[in-house]
Write an enzyme that holds these catalytic residues in place. Sequence first.
Site, PDB file in Angstrom:
ATOM      1  N   SER A   1      67.132  40.595   1.485  1.00 14.50           N
ATOM      2  CA  SER A   1      67.223  39.948   2.302  1.00 14.50           C
ATOM      3  C   SER A   1      65.644  40.675   3.190  1.00 14.50           C
ATOM      4  O   SER A   1      65.299  41.608   3.465  1.00 14.50           O
ATOM      5  CB  SER A   1      67.795  39.793   3.588  1.00 14.50           C
ATOM      6  OG  SER A   1      67.838  39.635   5.028  1.00 14.50           O
TER       7      SER A   1
ATOM      8  N   TYR B   1      75.953  45.477   6.063  1.00 15.35           N
ATOM      9  CA  TYR B   1      74.739  44.422   5.253  1.00 15.35           C
ATOM     10  C   TYR B   1      73.470  44.739   5.421  1.00 15.35           C
ATOM     11  O   TYR B   1      72.776  44.333   4.452  1.00 15.35           O
ATOM     12  CB  TYR B   1      75.189  42.940   6.559  1.00 15.35           C
ATOM     13  CG  TYR B   1      74.092  42.121   5.679  1.00 15.35           C
ATOM     14  CD1 TYR B   1      74.239  41.222   4.704  1.00 15.35           C
ATOM     15  CD2 TYR B   1      72.991  41.540   6.240  1.00 15.35           C
ATOM     16  CE1 TYR B   1      73.459  40.431   4.126  1.00 15.35           C
ATOM     17  CE2 TYR B   1      72.217  40.020   5.913  1.00 15.35           C
ATOM     18  CZ  TYR B   1      72.651  40.322   4.682  1.00 15.35           C
ATOM     19  OH  TYR B   1      71.516  39.331   3.691  1.00 15.35           O
TER      20      TYR B   1
END
Length: 203
Positions: free
Chosen positions: A83, A96
């Site tokens: 990401s 995360y």
Amino acid sequence: MIPCDLRQPDAGDTIAEALASQGVEVEYVVNNAGFGLFGCAIEMDRAEQLDIIAVNIRTLTDLSLRFSDHLIRHRGGILNVGSIAGFLPGPGMAVYYASKAYVLSFSEGLRGELAHRGVRVTTLCPGPVPTEFQVRAGFEPGFDSAILNVSATDVAKLAYRGLMTNKRVVLPGLGIKIVPFLLRLFPRGFILAAVSRFQLRKS
């Protein structure tokens, strides 16, 4: 389809046994599974946050390594879904963001180790993609999602092309491509403060 819970330590065993029972060898590994949770880490359920690590880090690492002999034999590849969060500190989604930083670092290290064996390793680092991820994470897409997102279909196409052409990192969309460049222009403390203001105002 091989049903299994990727949060469990034996998930890789389940997948490997099912493939072996069918006489299947692996040519490409795509580690797409992952999730995040929005909120302050010290206030959220600890077990759920450890599940993020189990899926995003442990299982991804297991499946990246487990079939290495197959990948070398077939001169295949690994596509790990990271990401743009992996380039940033992540207050508001601390576990995360940290998990995606691991994905990027691990994948680049593995790429360096496997290149001479003919195995490609590519890391996909998208920005906001309109999927069920946001619902699971517990936040509504905002303005940043509107200007940075690329459709899931386009992201998948770019990821496939990136792996096939042996790209180190795939950054889908112009807005996402400039993020790593911009990060080099500012001190890490400045970036941390900016992300904190942006993320925590969603809470």
